[in-house]
Design an enzyme around this catalytic site. Structure first.
Site: not given
Length: 293
Positions: A102, A177, A245
């Site tokens: 990701t 995502k 993150k």
């Protein structure tokens, strides 16, 4: 592997909590597996099963038809692909590159452009489903990149995932995502607040779950992570610091698009406090701590 599927030399870089299981499925599928990880010990079981170890990501790329990566942060992706002696520099023309980290949609576009300039095809294909989905081979895989490369890699994706969708050109997988993580961020707060309210009202929160978990509020997060919250089970299926993150990437992209996402911003602040308090290595359900639990 079906008899009609071509046996390939597949490189896998990044053998952490997700990657080790995903790479194992590639090996079980009958492909020749080449591996690299910064900590060699994590490759031990795969090598014992027949995987071939290399001393760098670039060495893996030079040996393979397809290279798959799932590393930690965008800076790791950038170094692995674009750094001196890295994947793009060492891969042979015609190699398919698949980043399943990701990461940043903007970086995914840059990698695809650099790859195309060397006769390579690069896709961004982040996943959802956590450690359990990686082990079971039931991940949701969101893919951005050229359709031809997607079709060529589809047999490999099917070894690792159950729901596989080509979302568009380079960066589209990462944007998908981000949509997923934004939905999770707000829902994690909602689950925590719901269960905190039940406890404060003097209810048996697990009994409450048996009612609301089958109604309109039902979700994987409520039914899967809600019981863990109530049990104080914060073992990671997906680390807090990795989720933070992801939220940071989503906010950066949202700001670039001049989009205000207040629920995401609140979730990020609460998860930042969780990390500051020393809980970054716990699972995302540890956000329940933010409500005094």
């Amino acid at each position: 592997m079906n008899a009609t599927d071509e046996r390939k030399k597949v490189g896998f870089i990044g053998l952490g909590i997700m990657g080790r299981s995903m790479a194992g499925h590639i090996l079980e599928g009958g492909h020749e597996l080449h591996v690299y990880n910064r900590t060699r010990a994590k490759a031990g079981k795969l090598v014992g099963r027949g995987a071939i170890w290399h001393d760098s990501a670039g060495d893996v790329a030079a040996a393979c038809d397809v290279v798959i990566t799932i590393v930690g942060y965008p800076k790791d992706v950038e170094e692995t692909y674009l750094g001196a002696g890295g994947i793009i520099e060492r891969a042979r023309a015609g190699t398919i590159l698949i980043d399943m980290t990701t990461s940043s949609p903007t970086l995914a576009v840059t990698i695809a452009e650099k790859a195309a300039g060397k006769g390579l095809s690069a896709m961004d294909a982040p996943v959802s489903g956590g450690e359990g989905g990686a082990r079971a081979g039931t991940l949701s895989i969101m893919v951005g990149g050229e359709e031809g490369a997607f079709n060529a890699a589809l047999p490999l994706f099917r070894l690792m995932g159950e729901t596989i969708a080509h979302q568009g050109g380079p960066g589209a997988g990462q944007h998908t995502k981000m949509s997923n993580q934004i939905a999770i961020a707000a829902t994690m707060l909602a689950v925590s607040e719901s269960l905190s309210y039940a406890r404060a009202a003097g209810l048996d929160a697990k009994h409450v779950l048996s009612s609301i978990g089958t109604g309109a509020a039902s979700s994987f997060l409520l039914n899967g992570l809600g019981p863990k919250m109530l049990d104080g089970d914060y073992a990671p299926g997906f680390y807090v610091h990795h989720f933070l993150k992801d939220m940071s990437i989503a906010i950066t992209e949202a700001e670039r698009m001049k989009l205000d996402l207040p629920a995401l911003a609140l979730a990020k602040r609460l998860y930042e406090k969780l990390v500051a308090d020393g809980y970054g290595e716990e699972g995302t359900q540890a956000i329940f701590r933010a409500y005094g639990n």
